[in-house]
Scaffold this active site. Structure first.
Site, mmCIF file in Angstrom:
data_model
loop_
_atom_site.group_PDB
_atom_site.id
_atom_site.type_symbol
_atom_site.label_atom_id
_atom_site.label_comp_id
_atom_site.label_asym_id
_atom_site.label_seq_id
_atom_site.Cartn_x
_atom_site.Cartn_y
_atom_site.Cartn_z
ATOM 1 N N LYS A 136 2.867 11.071 -3.514
ATOM 2 C CA LYS A 136 1.811 10.363 -4.243
ATOM 3 C C LYS A 136 0.860 11.337 -4.930
ATOM 4 C CE LYS A 136 -1.732 6.890 -3.327
ATOM 5 N NZ LYS A 136 -2.249 6.047 -2.240
ATOM 6 N N GLU A 153 -7.259 0.586 -4.166
ATOM 7 C CA GLU A 153 -7.224 0.488 -2.700
ATOM 8 C C GLU A 153 -8.544 -0.025 -2.104
ATOM 9 O OE1 GLU A 153 -5.758 4.406 -1.805
ATOM 10 O OE2 GLU A 153 -3.773 3.867 -2.553
ATOM 11 N N ASP A 174 0.884 -1.169 0.000
ATOM 12 C CA ASP A 174 0.000 0.000 0.000
ATOM 13 C C ASP A 174 0.920 1.216 0.000
ATOM 14 O OD1 ASP A 174 -1.655 2.109 0.579
ATOM 15 O OD2 ASP A 174 -2.257 1.398 2.559
ATOM 16 N N ASP A 189 -12.992 5.204 1.328
ATOM 17 C CA ASP A 189 -11.566 5.224 1.657
ATOM 18 C C ASP A 189 -11.063 6.673 1.656
ATOM 19 O OD1 ASP A 189 -8.850 4.941 1.830
ATOM 20 O OD2 ASP A 189 -8.652 3.553 0.148
#
Ligand code: AMP
Length: 610
Positions: A70, A172, A8, A194
């Site tokens: 990211k 994810e 992850d 999420d």
């Protein structure tokens, strides 16, 4: 066969997991930490370090430390923070072999987001190798469901730079659903919400009989816990200006601390109604009292932004809120009470919160690795592409070829014609987005189809084929159907992302900078201890304020002075001084803690007598 790990790669933290007897296990690093801060630092000599080591030196090296990379993956620098695209960006956006034109300049050298992310991935790989005692060469990496093709390609490239063969990219929320439903009996429709450090995703899946079928995906790739931190940072800067007449924002090192203070306050609001921020700055001790109500007021619009993607995901899947059996919350930011409340308001039911929101995605990625390597049997994952894909046609119109939420892998083609008489070539402008006009969508690439058979307007026949693979990566080909041979066929096997030779160069550079020699482990430990002590001193000061009477405040002051000395030593990078100041600060903290304990004991005994 060596293990395939699941990673992850988070905005704030990253985690890795593997399968042990068919069950996912999160891999700790040598010090037992399961989460690695997604922070990368480039040192003066060009060495790269990451995780807690990078965190520990951030304040003394603000220009060389990169947070939240990211958010930059596969993004062009002219995409503004809200994700809107400037006109200028569109005109100049054609860049072959680039996941993004964004570059970070550190010490006179430019780095791509892929290179920076690769430093984190390399550490995840190394930690897994140390833990499992085996070489790791393959991984499944998770990405936000709402990442577009360029962002996915950039993640694959980052993996390659880190020396990993990324056998699959997994969304994810899908990973979270896999972890949730691995041993499930019966069938359920689940929604995964999420909200991590930088991104927000909503996915709806149908689970049952070993089949995990994604029905719809929606989200926002620029919405997460860090936006909440930022709101508090901005508020605190203004409060400190008003109250003390100092501008903290001018000091980059202090801003890193302020971001930490804001994040701690935010996390405190998940448990308590109040937060008292104490912020040592130069010779001053700045303080601010915050309430959860104020925090929620400052971030109201961020919460509001979660409604539309949730509604869109329901609509695309053809469901009403009542059709959803289970709502799974993933990502550290879903611990915020307002988020849970908002969710219940929209969905009319309480979410399921029994899964570890920080670890569940890595676990799901490891499960996907197990499905692909057949370590886990009888499980099938059916995924979708989150954003529509198409080309620009006459008048700047965006014509979709693959609609959003189409099950992948998928192949779709459409026949297009010429807009001008005897048009010998055609520019194929490939875009991703949901807007009718191309100008508001994101360019993936353009290419020229030449050698079209001359024909009157509207009579040429060009077949444009889009093929999207299981990773959500796209290939495009265009064929002039009236040409006998296939010479006009143009397939772009890899028309975005980094060029192979660029990846090769970056792999070599990354290998040179093996992070274990990036900074002496001992030095790093000293820095980590120093920072932990500073945090402990802040907490002790806070506790002291509520229990110690004025006559003892000199001891608190002494501790704060020592804290300032330690900060100075950190900023000067003098290891011996850091060590000495840390030892002294530790003593001061102990004194305060003993005082606090004494007060409590006194209070307790008083209580007992009463
Ligand atoms: P993730 O990417 O899932 O690890 O989420 C990281 C984000 O969750 C960061 O922005 C954290 O500040 C945030 N976070 C973690 N714990 C909490 C908490 N208890 N309350 C609010 N936010 C949190």
């Amino acid at each position: 066969m060596s293990k395939v790990i699941g990673i992850d790669l988070g905005t704030t933290f990253s985690a890795a997991a593997y399968l042990e007897f068919g069950k996912p296990v999160v891999i700790p690093d040598k010090d037992g930490h399961k989460l690695t801060p997604s922070i990368v630092a480039i040192l003066n000599d060009g060495k790269r370090i990451t995780g807690r080591q990078a965190r520990a030196q951030a304040e003394s090296n603000p220009d060389g430390t990169v947070f939240s990379i990211k958010r930059r993956m596969g993004r062009n620098s002219y995409i503004d923070p809200e994700g809107a695209i400037s006109e200028k960006g569109l005109i100049t956006q054609v860049k072959r072999h680039m996941g993004s034109d964004f570059r970070i300049k550190i010490g006179g050298k430019e780095y791509t987001p892929e290179e920076i992310s690769a430093v984190i991935l390399r550490k995840m790989k190394k930690d897994a190798e140390d833990y499992l005692g085996d070489e790791i060469s393959k991984a499944v990496i998770s990405v936000p469901a709402y990442f577009n093709i360029t962002q996915r390609q950039a993640t694959l490239d980052a993996g390659a730079i880190a020396g990993l063969d990324v056998i699959r990219i997994i969304d994810e929320p899908t990973a979270a659903a896999l972890a949730y439903g691995l041993d499930m009996e019966g069938a359920e429709t689940v929604m995964v919400w999420d909200l991590g450090g930088g991104t927000f995703d909503v996915s709806i899946l149908e689970l049952g009989g070993g089949l995990f079928e994604v029905k719809s995906v929606s989200g926002d790739t620029w919405l997460g816990g860090e936006d909440y931190d930022q709101r508090l940072v901005e508020y605190l800067i203004e409060e400190f200006k008003k109250e003390y007449g100092v501008d903290v924002s001018a000091d980059k090192g202090a801003m890193i601390r302020l971001k930490d203070a804001a994040e701690s306050a935010k996390i405190e609001f998940s448990e308590s109604e109040f937060s008292h921020v104490i912020f040592p700055f130069n010779e001053n001790r700045l303080e601010a009292f915050l309430t959860r109500g104020k925090f929620e007021e400052l971030t109201r619009d961020l919460a509001e932004r979660m409604k539309a993607p949730t509604e869109r995901a329901l609509k695309d899947a053809g469901f009403k809120p009542s059709d959803i059996d289970r709502i799974i919350l993933v990502g550290g930011s879903t611990r915020m009470p307002r988020i849970r409340q908002l969710f219940s308001e929209i969905m009319g039911k309480e979410p399921y919160i029994d899964m570890h929101p920080d670890e569940v995605v890595a676990m799901g990625a490891a499960i996907q690795a197990g499905i692909l390597t057949k370590e886990i049997a009888k499980r099938i994952l059916v995924d979708v592409t989150p954003i529509s894909l198409g080309i620009e046609t006459e008048g700047g119109i965006f014509t979709r070829i693959i609609e959003r939420n189409t099950t992948i892998p998928a192949t779709r083609s459409r026949i297009f014609t010429n807009s001008a008489q005897d048009q010998g070539s055609m520019e194929i402008h490939v875009l991703q987005g949901e807007r009718t006009m191309s100008a508001y969508n994101i360019t993936m690439d353009r290419f020229e189809l030449t050698g079209i058979e001359p024909a009157p307007r509207g009579e040429a026949m060009v077949d444009i084929k889009f093929e999207i693979d299981a990773n959500g990566i796209l290939r495009v080909s265009a064929t002039d159907l009236r040409t006998e041979n296939s010479k006009s066929l143009r397939i772009s096997p890899r028309f975005y992302g980094l060029a192979p030779e660029e990846i090769e160069r970056m792999i070599k550079e990354a290998e040179k900078s093996n992070e274990s020699d990036g900074m002496e482990r001992e030095n790093a430990k000293i820095l980590i201890r120093a920072n932990n002590l500073l945090t402990a001193a802040g907490m002790a000061a806070k506790d002291a304020l509520s229990v110690i009477c004025i006559s003892e405040s000199a001891k608190v002051e002494e501790m704060e002075n020592m804290g300032r000395k330690l900060e100075k030593a950190i900023s000067e990078g003098n290891t011996q001084l850091i060590k000495d100041a840390s030892d002294k600060l530790e003593k001061c903290i102990k004194v305060i803690e003993t005082e606090i304990e004494k007060k409590f004991q006194k209070k307790e005994s008083l209580n007992r007598v009463a």
